[in-house]
Design an enzyme around this catalytic site. Structure first.
Site, PDB file in Angstrom:
ATOM      1  CE1 TYR A 194      -3.952   2.446  -0.036  1.00 23.91           C
ATOM      2  CE2 TYR A 194      -3.402   2.622   2.118  1.00 23.91           C
ATOM      3  CZ  TYR A 194      -4.335   2.398   1.350  1.00 23.91           C
ATOM      4  OH  TYR A 194      -5.480   3.600   0.887  1.00 23.91           O
ATOM      5  CG  ASN A 230     -16.151   0.988   0.418  1.00 23.01           C
ATOM      6  OD1 ASN A 230     -14.781   0.634  -0.312  1.00 23.01           O
ATOM      7  ND2 ASN A 230     -16.006   0.192   0.948  1.00 23.01           N
ATOM      8  CG  MET A 251     -18.375  -2.671  -1.193  1.00 23.73           C
ATOM      9  SD  MET A 251     -20.325  -3.076  -1.289  1.00 23.73           S
ATOM     10  CE  MET A 251     -19.933  -4.730  -1.347  1.00 23.73           C
ATOM     11  CE1 TYR A 281     -12.596   3.770  -6.022  1.00 17.81           C
ATOM     12  CE2 TYR A 281     -12.936   5.354  -8.556  1.00 17.81           C
ATOM     13  CZ  TYR A 281     -13.817   4.172  -6.689  1.00 17.81           C
ATOM     14  OH  TYR A 281     -14.503   3.461  -7.914  1.00 17.81           O
ATOM     15  CG  MET A 320      -9.671  -2.616  -8.281  1.00 15.62           C
ATOM     16  SD  MET A 320     -10.980  -2.996  -9.040  1.00 15.62           S
ATOM     17  CE  MET A 320     -12.208  -2.665  -7.769  1.00 15.62           C
ATOM     18  CG  PHE A 344      -9.980  11.167  -3.778  1.00 10.25           C
ATOM     19  CD1 PHE A 344     -10.341  12.135  -3.027  1.00 10.25           C
ATOM     20  CD2 PHE A 344     -10.535  10.199  -3.113  1.00 10.25           C
ATOM     21  CE1 PHE A 344     -10.901  12.189  -2.089  1.00 10.25           C
ATOM     22  CE2 PHE A 344     -11.075   9.842  -1.744  1.00 10.25           C
ATOM     23  CZ  PHE A 344     -11.118  11.432  -1.329  1.00 10.25           C
TER      24      PHE A 344
END
Length: 354
Positions: free
Chosen positions: A72, A147, A175, A265, A268, A290
């Site tokens: 992360y 979310n 989500m 944002y 994936m 973002f």
């Protein structure tokens, strides 16, 4: 005369500990290998601005796996307790705590400095907690700080949207995506929703349309002339929301209006966002990014309060529904496995007191 050793021993005897069950990792790696359920002691003799919290519910989010993998944007200090959001109830407060009292519901504010939420008990500082209302189910409160808040900020911070405007988004069945659909619907904003063509595509399309999605199409279909005919009567989208990257993001850029904004944002696909030069030069498409953590850390408590109040009102008025499936914390392994399955319309939430 009392010796210093006697004073230290007396202090130690005065401390009180409660046992907490937690999911902890001591190294970064594959989540199902590094995440371990452990028992640990939590000091329940809180002081100063400390708050002792019984954690009630916590969801399992993709970011939790990224954190455990060490991939992360920041790496927690090891050993670390897993879990990025949740809800709890105040048990005790320190002498300097002014805004919270026992039995208040609280949500840990997302931050690189907040300890994990997958545990039965925790001690936080008051500034790390947001007071939550008691009239909203705890399992819903547990899922609002990532979310729905991301969706709320995406719809508020980049374009001045009004009723009748159109937005386009990929990963629409995520989500965040379903939150975008519902919040936009409540404001009269139309949504074009792009999803992957999976085996359950008919169920996905039906689900998103029932939530209020105006158009739901696959990534392949967006590239066709049939799609252009489908959206011909709509205004061009002012805002495009990208959580995928790669060719999916490129298609969003092609469909957003001149002078519109593409906001990334998520990623994936793990592929870069590629925008044709002509869209930047001749159409003046704005490309933004973002990250919710940054928003929380750069905005005031009053701004956070206003956002949460709006989201809570959306939930109360049934304009925003959160679909969850609860799993006992004592059955963490099966809950973890379930969270990895595709085709779910519900967020896996740990019931931390069971």
């Amino acid at each position: 005369m009392i010796s210093s050793t006697t004073c230290i021993n007396s202090f130690r005897l005065a401390r009180h500990y409660a046992t907490s069950t937690a999911v902890k990792y001591t190294a970064f790696g594959t989540p199902n290998q590094v995440l371990k359920v452990v028992q640990e002691n939590v000091n329940d003799n809180v002081n100063g601005d400390e708050v002792l919290v019984d954690m009630l519910h916590a969801p399992i989010n993709p970011v939790d796996f990224n954190l455990a993998q060490g991939t992360y944007a920041f790496q927690p200090q090891l050993p670390a307790i897993a879990g990025s959001e949740g809800v709890g109830k105040v048990v005790k407060v320190g002498s300097n705590v002014t805004g919270l009292k026992p039995n208040d519901f609280v949500i840990p504010v997302i931050s690189s400095k907040v300890a994990g939420t997958w545990r039965t008990k925790a001690v936080f500082s008051e500034k790390q907690l947001f007071k939550a209302p008691a009239d909203i189910p705890a399992e819903a409160l547990a899922t609002v700080s990532i979310n729905p808040t991301t969706a709320y900020r995406l719809l508020n911070d980049f374009e001045k949207l009004k009723a009748g405007d159109v937005i386009i988004q990929n990963a629409a069945n995520s989500m965040v995506g379903v939150s975008v659909i519902q919040i936009a619907k409540a404001r009269g904003i139309k949504t074009i929703n792009v999803v992957r063509n999976t085996g359950d595509i008919d169920d996905v399309v039906d689900h998103l349309k029932k939530l209020g999605g105006d158009i739901v199409v696959t990534e392949d279909y967006v590239r066709t002339q049939a799609f252009q005919r489908l959206v011909a009567d709509l205004p061009r989208p002012k805002l495009a929301l990208n959580a995928v990257g790669g060719s999916s993001a490129t298609e969003l850029a092609r469909n957003v209006a001149d002078n519109g904004t593409l906001v990334t944002y998520g990623g994936m696909s793990r592929e870069p966002v590629t925008i044709p030069t002509s869209h930047l030069i001749f159409r003046n498409v704005n490309v933004r990014g973002f990250w919710l953590n940054n928003w929380f850390e750069t905005h005031s408590a009053a701004e956070r309060q206003a956002m949460f109040d709006d989201i809570f009102d959306l939930i109360r008025n049934k304009h925003l529904k959160v679909w969850v499936e609860k799993h006992k914390f004592s059955e963490f392994s099966s809950a973890f496995a379930r969270s990895q399955e595709s085709g779910k319309f519900r967020k896996v939430v740990l019931d931390l007191q069971l």
